[in-house]
Design a protein around this motif. Structure first.
Motif, PDB file in Angstrom:
ATOM      1  N   UNK A   1      -5.853   0.360   2.495  1.00 26.62           N
ATOM      2  CA  UNK A   1      -4.469   0.101   2.090  1.00 26.62           C
ATOM      3  C   UNK A   1      -4.526  -1.076   1.122  1.00 26.62           C
TER       4      UNK A   1
ATOM      5  N   UNK B   1      -3.179  -4.012   0.627  1.00 26.88           N
ATOM      6  CA  UNK B   1      -3.322  -5.406   1.043  1.00 26.88           C
ATOM      7  C   UNK B   1      -4.723  -5.691   1.586  1.00 26.88           C
ATOM      8  N   UNK B   2      -5.350  -4.694   2.225  1.00 30.23           N
ATOM      9  CA  UNK B   2      -6.688  -4.936   2.763  1.00 30.23           C
ATOM     10  C   UNK B   2      -7.741  -4.843   1.674  1.00 30.23           C
TER      11      UNK B   2
ATOM     12  N   UNK C   1      -7.253  -6.070  -1.256  1.00 33.13           N
ATOM     13  CA  UNK C   1      -7.212  -7.429  -1.794  1.00 33.13           C
ATOM     14  C   UNK C   1      -7.865  -8.399  -0.822  1.00 33.13           C
ATOM     15  N   UNK C   2      -7.637  -8.208   0.476  1.00 29.61           N
ATOM     16  CA  UNK C   2      -8.216  -9.131   1.459  1.00 29.61           C
ATOM     17  C   UNK C   2      -9.737  -9.120   1.376  1.00 29.61           C
TER      18      UNK C   2
ATOM     19  N   UNK D   1     -11.036 -10.673  -1.792  1.00 34.51           N
ATOM     20  CA  UNK D   1     -10.931 -12.137  -1.721  1.00 34.51           C
ATOM     21  C   UNK D   1     -12.103 -12.724  -0.948  1.00 34.51           C
TER      22      UNK D   1
ATOM     23  N   UNK E   1     -15.101 -12.745  -3.096  1.00 35.07           N
ATOM     24  CA  UNK E   1     -15.123 -13.851  -4.053  1.00 35.07           C
ATOM     25  C   UNK E   1     -15.492 -15.164  -3.372  1.00 35.07           C
TER      26      UNK E   1
ATOM     27  N   UNK F   1     -11.326 -18.650   7.810  1.00 32.40           N
ATOM     28  CA  UNK F   1     -10.428 -17.540   7.561  1.00 32.40           C
ATOM     29  C   UNK F   1     -11.137 -16.201   7.778  1.00 32.40           C
TER      30      UNK F   1
ATOM     31  N   UNK G   1      -9.751 -13.329  10.234  1.00 33.37           N
ATOM     32  CA  UNK G   1      -9.425 -12.013   9.703  1.00 33.37           C
ATOM     33  C   UNK G   1     -10.230 -10.909  10.380  1.00 33.37           C
TER      34      UNK G   1
ATOM     35  N   UNK H   1       3.261   1.593   7.786  1.00 31.85           N
ATOM     36  CA  UNK H   1       3.468   0.268   8.365  1.00 31.85           C
ATOM     37  C   UNK H   1       4.802  -0.288   7.894  1.00 31.85           C
TER      38      UNK H   1
ATOM     39  N   UNK I   1       3.120  -4.404   3.018  1.00 31.38           N
ATOM     40  CA  UNK I   1       3.111  -3.685   4.286  1.00 31.38           C
ATOM     41  C   UNK I   1       2.133  -4.339   5.240  1.00 31.38           C
TER      42      UNK I   1
ATOM     43  N   UNK J   1      -1.396 -13.001   7.027  1.00 31.56           N
ATOM     44  CA  UNK J   1      -2.687 -13.005   6.335  1.00 31.56           C
ATOM     45  C   UNK J   1      -2.617 -12.219   5.032  1.00 31.56           C
ATOM     46  N   UNK J   2      -1.940 -11.080   5.056  1.00 33.49           N
ATOM     47  CA  UNK J   2      -1.793 -10.306   3.825  1.00 33.49           C
ATOM     48  C   UNK J   2      -1.024 -11.103   2.775  1.00 33.49           C
TER      49      UNK J   2
ATOM     50  N   UNK K   1      -0.942 -14.303   2.486  1.00 33.72           N
ATOM     51  CA  UNK K   1      -1.867 -15.323   1.980  1.00 33.72           C
ATOM     52  C   UNK K   1      -2.829 -14.707   0.972  1.00 33.72           C
ATOM     53  N   UNK K   2      -3.334 -13.493   1.272  1.00 37.21           N
ATOM     54  CA  UNK K   2      -4.298 -12.864   0.386  1.00 37.21           C
ATOM     55  C   UNK K   2      -3.665 -12.356  -0.896  1.00 37.21           C
ATOM     56  N   UNK K   3      -2.464 -11.801  -0.793  1.00 40.15           N
ATOM     57  CA  UNK K   3      -1.876 -11.150  -1.955  1.00 40.15           C
ATOM     58  C   UNK K   3      -1.098 -12.124  -2.833  1.00 40.15           C
TER      59      UNK K   3
ATOM     60  N   UNK L   1      -3.144 -16.346  -4.072  1.00 39.84           N
ATOM     61  CA  UNK L   1      -4.514 -16.363  -4.611  1.00 39.84           C
ATOM     62  C   UNK L   1      -4.706 -17.467  -5.615  1.00 39.84           C
TER      63      UNK L   1
END
Lengths: 256, 123
Positions: free
Chosen positions: A41, A43-44, A46-47, A50, A53, A147, A151, B34, B56, B65-66, B68-70, B73
């Motif tokens: 998905x 958002x994951x 991107x997670x 990240x 990186x 983090x 996570x 979601x 979502x 957490x999402x 923070x990640x999205x 950055x």
């Protein structure tokens, strides 16, 4: 390296250790990066990129340190890039844990979880060690690793204590990966025996707690693979390096 | 003249009519989806959390957490709020006239007609 007397560690051991730390974070980053644009998905996706990186940043620090040490006595100078792109498999000292194939999302988060808990404990030790450069790198990296631990543990719990399907996949992932975790706690000859063993208990405690929440059981009496820290790797590292090094090797010195 | 009057209790507002820019969707078709969350970020220099976007997530911890990640950055913020979109209620654009235009010609409501003594620095 944790030691009361820095003089007892040779320069070669320091170099090998820095390379081990650098290779491990780089190869894990390279594997995680395969998820880019393929995450389950948005958002994951991107997670995990990240996290990749973060790991690349850490590996750069370790490579720069290794390069500085090597260049003190080397006839031809090396750089972080030449260390990453021009060494063959046998020269790579990363843990086997970080080079095993990604598998499905469950396997990837499991790999991240086992590694990040280990790395957190290791960075804590390095912060208090005698090597100032490693202590400084550790102080910066531990915030990122905190983090990563959070996570990945949450994902292990969500998937383990999730649906029947996700639980089964996590059981399969655990069975596939567990035998690669032992290597973390076997000291290579450039590491200090006592400190690697001390990490194991704390690691096992944390792992058992999270696996318990995830309704998964820790496997017992499993053969542990070894060799990564000394350059003996699994087949998959060949593919990883081929992809990672291809461009630099075909176009030496190429830059963005 | 028809003004629609309804009696609402807390929690009454059905999810299809609740906030978020998404078109209303049947709950049954979206069991796999979601929930949507709105993200608010307080920047380093700012005093209030500003709306940054939506994402979502399956639960509040993942939403945090999402977010923070999205959305953080590039050092965008120091504090995050996440709220499920269904709890954000928006005003109806059709009502904009009756809700907002009457205030336009009532300048006597603005607190700007006092002469402040010089000693009062921050009012």
């Amino acid at each position: 390296m944790l030691s009361t007397n820095p003089q007892t560690i040779s320069i070669q051991q320091q170099i090998d250790y820095a390379l081990h730390l650098a290779d491990t974070t780089l190869i894990l980053a390279q594997c995680n990066a395969e998820w880019c644009a393929h995450g389950p998905i948005l958002e994951q996706d991107i997670a995990i990129t990240n996290i990749t990186l973060d790991l690349i940043g850490q590996s750069r620090n370790f490579y720069q340190y290794a390069a500085t040490l090597i260049n003190e006595t080397a006839s031809t100078p090396v750089t972080e890039d030449s260390l990453a792109y021009w060494r063959d498999e046998r020269a790579f000292k990363n843990l086997l844990l970080v080079e095993i194939p990604n598998g499905d999302w469950g396997r990837t988060v499991f790999r991240q979880f086992f590694f990040s808990v280990y790395q957190y404990l290791l960075l804590e030790k390095l912060q208090q060690g005698d090597d100032e450069t490693l202590a400084a790198i550790a102080a910066k990296s531990i915030k990122e690793t905190t983090y990563h631990v959070k996570w990945s543990s949450e994902w292990v719990i969500r998937l383990g204590d999730g649906t029947v399907d996700s639980h089964d996949r996590m059981e399969a992932a655990l069975a596939a990966i567990w035998s690669y975790t032992g290597e973390c706690f076997e000291a290579a000859e450039y590491e200090t025996e006592s400190h690697t063993r001390a990490l194991k208990d704390a690691w096992m405690l944390q792992v058992k707690e999270v696996l318990g929440e995830a309704t998964l059981t820790v496997p017992e009496n499993v053969y542990m693979h070894t060799g990564g820290k000394n350059g003996i790797h699994t087949e998959n590292l060949g593919f990883i390096l081929a992809e990672m090094q291809y461009l630099q090797r075909s176009n030496p010195g190429a830059e963005w | 003249m028809h003004i629609q009057i309804r009696k609402f209790y807390y929690g009454d507002i059905p999810e299809e009519k609740a906030g978020g820019a998404e078109a209303p969707q049947k709950a049954a078709a979206n069991e796999q989806e979601w929930p949507l969350w709105e993200v608010f970020i307080r920047s380093k220099q700012g005093l209030d959390h500003k709306h940054a976007g939506s994402l979502h997530a399956a639960d509040a911890a993942m939403a945090m957490e999402n977010a923070r990640d999205v959305y953080t950055r590039r050092q965008e913020g120091v504090s995050l709020w996440v709220v499920e979109s269904k709890y954000v209620h928006a005003s109806n654009p059709d009502d904009a006239e009756s809700l907002f235009e009457p205030a336009a010609d009532k300048i006597y409501r603005h607190p700007t007609f006092y002469d402040l003594p010089d000693a009062v620095k921050h009012m």
